[in-house]
Design a protein around this motif. Structure first.
Motif, PDB file in Angstrom:
ATOM      1  N   PHE A  39       0.860  -1.190   0.000  1.00  0.00           N
ATOM      2  CA  PHE A  39       0.000   0.000   0.000  1.00  0.00           C
ATOM      3  C   PHE A  39       0.889   1.229   0.000  1.00  0.00           C
ATOM      4  O   PHE A  39       1.724   1.399   0.883  1.00  0.00           O
ATOM      5  CB  PHE A  39      -0.896  -0.024   1.244  1.00  0.00           C
ATOM      6  N   ILE A  40       0.734   2.096  -0.998  1.00  0.00           N
ATOM      7  CA  ILE A  40       1.550   3.300  -1.080  1.00  0.00           C
ATOM      8  C   ILE A  40       0.811   4.458  -0.435  1.00  0.00           C
ATOM      9  O   ILE A  40      -0.360   4.697  -0.735  1.00  0.00           O
ATOM     10  CB  ILE A  40       1.951   3.600  -2.544  1.00  0.00           C
ATOM     11  N   THR A  43      -0.669  10.128  -2.907  1.00  0.00           N
ATOM     12  CA  THR A  43      -1.756  10.297  -3.877  1.00  0.00           C
ATOM     13  C   THR A  43      -1.259  10.809  -5.228  1.00  0.00           C
ATOM     14  O   THR A  43      -2.064  11.190  -6.083  1.00  0.00           O
ATOM     15  CB  THR A  43      -2.824  11.277  -3.331  1.00  0.00           C
ATOM     16  N   THR A  48       1.484  -1.028  -9.670  1.00  0.00           N
ATOM     17  CA  THR A  48       0.814  -1.987 -10.535  1.00  0.00           C
ATOM     18  C   THR A  48       1.775  -3.142 -10.807  1.00  0.00           C
ATOM     19  O   THR A  48       2.937  -3.113 -10.391  1.00  0.00           O
ATOM     20  CB  THR A  48       0.334  -1.334 -11.856  1.00  0.00           C
ATOM     21  N   SER A  92      -2.688   8.222 -10.369  1.00  0.00           N
ATOM     22  CA  SER A  92      -2.574   7.376  -9.180  1.00  0.00           C
ATOM     23  C   SER A  92      -3.816   6.501  -9.008  1.00  0.00           C
ATOM     24  O   SER A  92      -3.713   5.319  -8.655  1.00  0.00           O
ATOM     25  CB  SER A  92      -2.377   8.275  -7.950  1.00  0.00           C
ATOM     26  N   SER A  93      -4.993   7.070  -9.290  1.00  0.00           N
ATOM     27  CA  SER A  93      -6.223   6.276  -9.146  1.00  0.00           C
ATOM     28  C   SER A  93      -6.478   5.360 -10.341  1.00  0.00           C
ATOM     29  O   SER A  93      -7.125   4.331 -10.195  1.00  0.00           O
ATOM     30  CB  SER A  93      -7.431   7.194  -8.913  1.00  0.00           C
ATOM     31  N   ILE A  94      -6.002   5.732 -11.535  1.00  0.00           N
ATOM     32  CA  ILE A  94      -6.116   4.815 -12.672  1.00  0.00           C
ATOM     33  C   ILE A  94      -5.241   3.587 -12.403  1.00  0.00           C
ATOM     34  O   ILE A  94      -5.646   2.458 -12.673  1.00  0.00           O
ATOM     35  CB  ILE A  94      -5.705   5.503 -13.986  1.00  0.00           C
ATOM     36  N   LEU A  95      -4.057   3.827 -11.865  1.00  0.00           N
ATOM     37  CA  LEU A  95      -3.184   2.716 -11.489  1.00  0.00           C
ATOM     38  C   LEU A  95      -3.771   2.107 -10.212  1.00  0.00           C
ATOM     39  O   LEU A  95      -4.791   1.441 -10.307  1.00  0.00           O
ATOM     40  CB  LEU A  95      -1.754   3.256 -11.288  1.00  0.00           C
ATOM     41  N   ASN A  96      -3.184   2.366  -9.071  1.00  0.00           N
ATOM     42  CA  ASN A  96      -3.715   1.812  -7.830  1.00  0.00           C
ATOM     43  C   ASN A  96      -2.840   2.231  -6.666  1.00  0.00           C
ATOM     44  O   ASN A  96      -1.624   2.287  -6.801  1.00  0.00           O
ATOM     45  CB  ASN A  96      -3.718   0.287  -7.874  1.00  0.00           C
ATOM     46  N   ALA A  97      -3.439   2.445  -5.500  1.00  0.00           N
ATOM     47  CA  ALA A  97      -2.644   2.683  -4.298  1.00  0.00           C
ATOM     48  C   ALA A  97      -2.160   1.380  -3.688  1.00  0.00           C
ATOM     49  O   ALA A  97      -1.251   1.373  -2.863  1.00  0.00           O
ATOM     50  CB  ALA A  97      -3.461   3.448  -3.267  1.00  0.00           C
ATOM     51  N   SER A  98      -2.746   0.266  -4.099  1.00  0.00           N
ATOM     52  CA  SER A  98      -2.532  -0.969  -3.352  1.00  0.00           C
ATOM     53  C   SER A  98      -2.610  -2.184  -4.274  1.00  0.00           C
ATOM     54  O   SER A  98      -3.453  -2.226  -5.173  1.00  0.00           O
ATOM     55  CB  SER A  98      -3.624  -1.015  -2.270  1.00  0.00           C
TER      56      SER A  98
ATOM     57  N   THR B  48     -11.772   4.424  -4.602  1.00  0.00           N
ATOM     58  CA  THR B  48     -10.335   4.628  -4.763  1.00  0.00           C
ATOM     59  C   THR B  48      -9.825   5.415  -3.560  1.00  0.00           C
ATOM     60  O   THR B  48     -10.606   5.843  -2.698  1.00  0.00           O
ATOM     61  CB  THR B  48     -10.006   5.356  -6.093  1.00  0.00           C
ATOM     62  N   ASN B  50      -7.567   8.789  -2.678  1.00  0.00           N
ATOM     63  CA  ASN B  50      -6.913   9.954  -3.271  1.00  0.00           C
ATOM     64  C   ASN B  50      -6.911  11.137  -2.304  1.00  0.00           C
ATOM     65  O   ASN B  50      -7.183  10.965  -1.115  1.00  0.00           O
ATOM     66  CB  ASN B  50      -7.505  10.310  -4.644  1.00  0.00           C
ATOM     67  N   ILE B  94     -12.326   1.272 -14.351  1.00  0.00           N
ATOM     68  CA  ILE B  94     -11.075   2.047 -14.342  1.00  0.00           C
ATOM     69  C   ILE B  94     -10.704   2.366 -12.894  1.00  0.00           C
ATOM     70  O   ILE B  94      -9.542   2.281 -12.510  1.00  0.00           O
ATOM     71  CB  ILE B  94     -11.215   3.346 -15.163  1.00  0.00           C
TER      72      ILE B  94
END
Lengths: 136, 136, 136
Positions: A39-40, A43, A48, A92-98, B48, B50, B94
């Protein structure tokens, strides 16, 4: 059983970076079966899983993400922190935080061509902090 | 140990919304270490992580997601449920149906600037149901 | 308790495919409460949760993903493996390598309209391998 620890990733320039080796170097001995959640806590960066062999893939990722979320969009209203800031949040949200990766036979069960990517979306970012949670 | 419960989110208008406070208010006492999985049981909304401070970030999210998946795309064939319906499905994937957040020292281990977002993609949606699973 | 097993998905043509039935058929008896993590060991396919009823939704998904990441982008440099290869990597990360689904009352807690999607992004792919981890 749950084990949790933090990793401070080395600072990297804007772009997509393979961090598998850095993550593996920070892991304790792994159980035979389990799951690892990364988990990063930021933001304007993301995590990924993608291709681990050809560096040109990471360059194309940066190219395409810049096209998906162009910096010069005149409709952005959150602009005070720089032209790269709002696109960084979206990316960041298109990719992922986790991400959650299975552990099989005492190893991360990544496919042959899979590696862990950091998407660094700011022009001048420092170290990024990950919370690693291992459960088994 | 696993604890599971449902949250019925308050209905919200189309757009991106900070729901951290609503989630925190529904959580039981948290363990020292663990993971929280939030899963939204809908295909036209998403979750998500953010930026939690400046509301203009959420406005820009809505702007950009509408550009990424325009409503008036003449190639859509799934159109019977309204112009917002098919884009809502795409945006949901997405973003994400599910997020996993670590628990550290008895609190959600969100970074300083991180909050939990609901992406509400329908023009007229009701309450959204989340399955919350806490394991520790 | 953790149980882990592999599923080799039937090969499918390029596009978005509902794989809920195939996944359910491979699962053991489920616990009352738990979580299921599905992880795809490939970088040119992905997993997501979306609408399970109308096949036109999956066709529109393919249409829109092809617009988000066009194959003929002249800026791609990773092109040796075919025009579909680099877009497949990007689409894989926009979707996800991994999804986590709660288990409630001994069943996957999918919403009424939710199903599990495979996004197959290569023109000629074989079977895709999933690592399934069930914890409860």
């Amino acid at each position: 059983m749950i084990i949790q620890f933090e990793i401070a990733l080395n600072p990297r320039k804007r772009g997509f970076h393979l961090i598998t080796t850095e993550i593996l170097g920070a892991l304790p001995n792994l159980p035979r079966i389990g799951l690892l959640n990364l988990f990063i806590q930021h933001t304007s960066a993301g995590l990924t899983i993608n291709e681990n062999a050809d560096p040109s893939v990471r360059i194309d990722f940066e190219t395409i993400f810049n096209k998906l979320v162009p910096e010069n969009d005149p409709d952005f209203i959150h602009v005070l922190e720089g032209k790269d800031d709002m696109p960084a949040h979206i990316k960041s949200s298109i990719l992922n935080a986790s991400i959650t990766i299975p552990i099989e036979n005492g190893k991360l069960a990544l496919g042959t061509w899979q590696g862990i990517y950091l998407g660094e979306f700011r022009n001048h970012a420092g170290s990024r902090r990950l919370i690693c949670t291992l459960y088994y």
